[in-house]
Design a protein around this motif. Structure first.
Motif, PDB file in Angstrom:
ATOM      1  N   THR A 149       0.832  -1.206   0.000  1.00  0.00           N
ATOM      2  CA  THR A 149       0.000   0.000   0.000  1.00  0.00           C
ATOM      3  C   THR A 149       0.865   1.253   0.000  1.00  0.00           C
ATOM      4  N   CYS A 150       1.909   1.263   0.823  1.00  0.00           N
ATOM      5  CA  CYS A 150       2.828   2.406   0.863  1.00  0.00           C
ATOM      6  C   CYS A 150       3.531   2.597  -0.472  1.00  0.00           C
ATOM      7  N   ASP A 151       3.985   1.501  -1.071  1.00  0.00           N
ATOM      8  CA  ASP A 151       4.681   1.580  -2.358  1.00  0.00           C
ATOM      9  C   ASP A 151       3.759   2.134  -3.446  1.00  0.00           C
ATOM     10  N   ARG A 152       2.530   1.668  -3.442  1.00  0.00           N
ATOM     11  CA  ARG A 152       1.574   2.096  -4.470  1.00  0.00           C
ATOM     12  C   ARG A 152       1.227   3.579  -4.331  1.00  0.00           C
ATOM     13  N   ALA A 153       1.138   4.056  -3.081  1.00  0.00           N
ATOM     14  CA  ALA A 153       0.773   5.452  -2.837  1.00  0.00           C
ATOM     15  C   ALA A 153       1.976   6.383  -2.788  1.00  0.00           C
ATOM     16  N   GLY A 154       3.183   5.816  -2.770  1.00  0.00           N
ATOM     17  CA  GLY A 154       4.379   6.633  -2.654  1.00  0.00           C
ATOM     18  C   GLY A 154       4.565   7.200  -1.260  1.00  0.00           C
ATOM     19  N   THR A 155       4.080   6.487  -0.265  1.00  0.00           N
ATOM     20  CA  THR A 155       4.147   6.937   1.129  1.00  0.00           C
ATOM     21  C   THR A 155       5.400   6.400   1.808  1.00  0.00           C
ATOM     22  N   LYS A 156       6.106   7.292   2.502  1.00  0.00           N
ATOM     23  CA  LYS A 156       7.280   6.864   3.267  1.00  0.00           C
ATOM     24  C   LYS A 156       6.816   6.174   4.549  1.00  0.00           C
ATOM     25  N   LEU A 157       7.472   5.081   4.912  1.00  0.00           N
ATOM     26  CA  LEU A 157       7.142   4.336   6.120  1.00  0.00           C
ATOM     27  C   LEU A 157       8.318   4.400   7.080  1.00  0.00           C
ATOM     28  N   PHE A 158       8.114   5.054   8.231  1.00  0.00           N
ATOM     29  CA  PHE A 158       9.170   5.193   9.230  1.00  0.00           C
ATOM     30  C   PHE A 158       8.763   4.503  10.526  1.00  0.00           C
ATOM     31  N   PRO A 159       9.652   3.691  11.097  1.00  0.00           N
ATOM     32  CA  PRO A 159       9.331   3.024  12.359  1.00  0.00           C
ATOM     33  C   PRO A 159       9.464   3.975  13.541  1.00  0.00           C
ATOM     34  N   VAL A 160       8.600   3.775  14.536  1.00  0.00           N
ATOM     35  CA  VAL A 160       8.634   4.592  15.741  1.00  0.00           C
ATOM     36  C   VAL A 160       9.106   3.798  16.949  1.00  0.00           C
ATOM     37  N   ASP A 161       9.011   2.463  16.904  1.00  0.00           N
ATOM     38  CA  ASP A 161       9.598   1.649  17.975  1.00  0.00           C
ATOM     39  C   ASP A 161      11.070   1.986  18.114  1.00  0.00           C
ATOM     40  N   SER A 162      11.564   2.042  19.347  1.00  0.00           N
ATOM     41  CA  SER A 162      12.970   2.389  19.550  1.00  0.00           C
ATOM     42  C   SER A 162      13.899   1.384  18.875  1.00  0.00           C
ATOM     43  N   GLU A 163      13.519   0.093  18.907  1.00  0.00           N
ATOM     44  CA  GLU A 163      14.365  -0.942  18.312  1.00  0.00           C
ATOM     45  C   GLU A 163      14.448  -0.787  16.791  1.00  0.00           C
ATOM     46  N   HIS A 164      13.313  -0.550  16.140  1.00  0.00           N
ATOM     47  CA  HIS A 164      13.312  -0.467  14.684  1.00  0.00           C
ATOM     48  C   HIS A 164      13.848   0.870  14.198  1.00  0.00           C
ATOM     49  N   SER A 165      13.665   1.909  14.988  1.00  0.00           N
ATOM     50  CA  SER A 165      14.306   3.177  14.672  1.00  0.00           C
ATOM     51  C   SER A 165      15.824   3.013  14.735  1.00  0.00           C
ATOM     52  N   ALA A 166      16.295   2.258  15.728  1.00  0.00           N
ATOM     53  CA  ALA A 166      17.731   2.000  15.856  1.00  0.00           C
ATOM     54  C   ALA A 166      18.261   1.251  14.634  1.00  0.00           C
ATOM     55  N   ILE A 167      17.523   0.237  14.181  1.00  0.00           N
ATOM     56  CA  ILE A 167      17.934  -0.525  12.992  1.00  0.00           C
ATOM     57  C   ILE A 167      17.936   0.386  11.770  1.00  0.00           C
ATOM     58  N   PHE A 168      16.889   1.184  11.631  1.00  0.00           N
ATOM     59  CA  PHE A 168      16.769   2.118  10.513  1.00  0.00           C
ATOM     60  C   PHE A 168      17.969   3.060  10.468  1.00  0.00           C
ATOM     61  N   GLN A 169      18.371   3.546  11.632  1.00  0.00           N
ATOM     62  CA  GLN A 169      19.515   4.461  11.693  1.00  0.00           C
ATOM     63  C   GLN A 169      20.833   3.732  11.416  1.00  0.00           C
ATOM     64  N   ALA A 170      20.947   2.499  11.909  1.00  0.00           N
ATOM     65  CA  ALA A 170      22.180   1.730  11.701  1.00  0.00           C
ATOM     66  C   ALA A 170      22.328   1.264  10.252  1.00  0.00           C
ATOM     67  N   LEU A 171      21.222   1.217   9.508  1.00  0.00           N
ATOM     68  CA  LEU A 171      21.250   0.829   8.098  1.00  0.00           C
ATOM     69  C   LEU A 171      21.489   2.021   7.172  1.00  0.00           C
ATOM     70  N   ASN A 172      21.453   3.223   7.727  1.00  0.00           N
ATOM     71  CA  ASN A 172      21.546   4.439   6.918  1.00  0.00           C
ATOM     72  C   ASN A 172      22.826   4.454   6.082  1.00  0.00           C
ATOM     73  N   GLY A 173      22.648   4.518   4.754  1.00  0.00           N
ATOM     74  CA  GLY A 173      23.787   4.570   3.849  1.00  0.00           C
ATOM     75  C   GLY A 173      24.425   3.229   3.541  1.00  0.00           C
ATOM     76  N   GLU A 174      23.879   2.155   4.104  1.00  0.00           N
ATOM     77  CA  GLU A 174      24.447   0.821   3.892  1.00  0.00           C
ATOM     78  C   GLU A 174      23.597   0.014   2.910  1.00  0.00           C
ATOM     79  N   LYS A 175      24.171  -1.074   2.405  1.00  0.00           N
ATOM     80  CA  LYS A 175      23.448  -1.968   1.501  1.00  0.00           C
ATOM     81  C   LYS A 175      22.844  -3.130   2.298  1.00  0.00           C
ATOM     82  N   LEU A 176      21.580  -3.425   2.028  1.00  0.00           N
ATOM     83  CA  LEU A 176      20.943  -4.567   2.696  1.00  0.00           C
ATOM     84  C   LEU A 176      21.676  -5.865   2.386  1.00  0.00           C
TER      85      LEU A 176
END
Length: 401
Positions: A149-176
């Protein structure tokens, strides 16, 4: 297009328009406190809540919101009375919540607790530009559907849980493709060092007494049983498209490191901070910039130690049950969540014991395997799985009586 905390419109910068769903809960109130630190950055469209009408009205007035919505239709008159003379529109009921979720905004904060938040998150994703997601069930029950749904609408999805925010930040600029493992940290809750015998007779009040985090009753009890962390494991798989066998959990009682990402060169990037949800919420609200969200600064000179230990699956089986659900895929996530919610209700009603919750969820997830791989591709399929799971748990209780 977003630039910092503002969006560009005809060459001018205007404040972000935001709606807060679940504004009276702990995440919602932390969001409110962040907005009040920099009120010129946000134009609050709507705030929603449930039973706490006084706080909902107070929040709406304090943020100069346009609309306040309670999910409880019988409390509409009370809400109107509390908002009398303010010019703030008062609405109630599920239909009103869905209508407001469809109002276009720059940021939608999805902090409604429980399965009821999934349908709202999907509606926010269809009409908003950024979905700040605190509702765990949205990813656990319908992760693939929400991402689509987010992809189709072009909506950015950001996590608010502290754990997933931490992962999101630790992945910044890196390749999955360079990620070797993701390590979620867990405080261990109030029963980290308790024996089976001691855990067998704990009360809901004892289970809700978290040693580090200030949260609502239900999420605190989920943390005590490690079901909260189990949900986060499933969220991690769905949010970052990471195979379940690359996701680990480690006990970290101090709750200073919120999560870590390990890379194939052996490096591990960890995100650290105090046990305060405002850090993760502020990161989602202000991305790609960072702004002071009122978080206390760590004083490393006073940190005596950072401890880690493995999760005892025999006392805390929730995480292994979550891995079973992920292996099954499809509707198993929705079944896992519903069984967890129904078991928690029964525990709060003193109808089952604390340790019974894991047993009931495990049996329900195991029974799901008989259906084969049924995809969670629509709200109808997810809702049917949710209903079946709750009924299955209730039947388990009846058979044990």
């Amino acid at each position: 297009m977003f630039t910092g905390i503002y969006c560009r419109y005809n060459g001018y910068f205007v404040m972000r328009r935001i709606s807060i769903f679940g504004a009276t809960g702990s995440v919602g109130q932390n969001t409110v406190s962040i907005i009040k630190r920099n009120p010129s950055a946000f134009d609050v469209h709507a705030v929603t809540g449930a039973l706490n009408i006084e706080l909902l009205a107070q929040t709406a007035i304090g943020l100069n919101a346009k609309v306040a919505v309670t999910s409880e239709s019988n409390l509409l008159d009370h809400l109107k009375e509390c908002l009398k003379g303010t010019g703030i529109s008062a609405k109630s009921g599920r239909h009103a919540l869905m209508e407001v979720a469809a109002d276009p905004v720059d940021v939608s904060m999805s902090a409604v607790v429980g399965f009821a938040g999934l349908e709202l998150s999907l509606e926010m994703a269809r009409h908003g530009q950024t979905l700040a997601l605190a509702n765990k069930e949205s990813l656990v029950c319908g992760g693939a559907l929400l991402r689509e749904t987010c992809d189709r609408a072009g909506t950015k999805l950001f996590p608010v849980d502290s754990e997933h925010s931490a992962i999101f930040q630790a992945l910044n600029g890196e390749k999955l493709s360079d990620v070797e493992r993701i390590i979620l940290t867990a405080s261990g809750g109030p029963f980290l060092h308790s024996s089976f015998a001691e855990m067998a007779d704990v009360t809901p009040i004892q289970a809700a007494d978290h040693p580090n985090w200030s949260m609502g009753k239900r999420i605190s009890i989920d943390s005590a049983s490690m079901f909260n962390k189990a949900m986060e494991v499933i969220e991690t798989k769905e949010l970052f498209n990471i195979p379940s066998d690359k996701i680990e959990v480690i006990i970290h009682p101090q709750s200073i490191i919120h999560s870590m990402v390990g890379y194939k060169d052996g490096s591990i990037i960890a995100q650290m901070g105090p046990a305060d949800m405002c850090g993760a919420i502020g990161y989602a609200l202000y991305w790609p910039n960072r702004t002071d969200a009122g978080v206390e600064r760590l004083d490393f000179a006073t940190l005596s130690k950072l401890e880690f230990c493995a999760v005892d699956d025999s006392r805390f089986p929730a995480i292994s049950i979550a891995h079973s659900a992920m292996k099954q895929g499809g509707i198993a996530g929705a079944v896992f969540n519903a069984a967890k919610e129904q078991s928690l209700d029964l525990f709060l009603e003193n109808k089952i014991k604390f340790l019974d919750m894991a047993d009931m969820v495990a049996k329900t997830v195991q029974a799901t395997a008989t259906f084969g791989n049924c995809e969670a591709s629509s709200m109808d399929k997810i809702s049917k799985a949710d209903k079946w799971s709750r009924e299955f748990v209730l039947n388990l209780v009846e058979m044990s009586e």
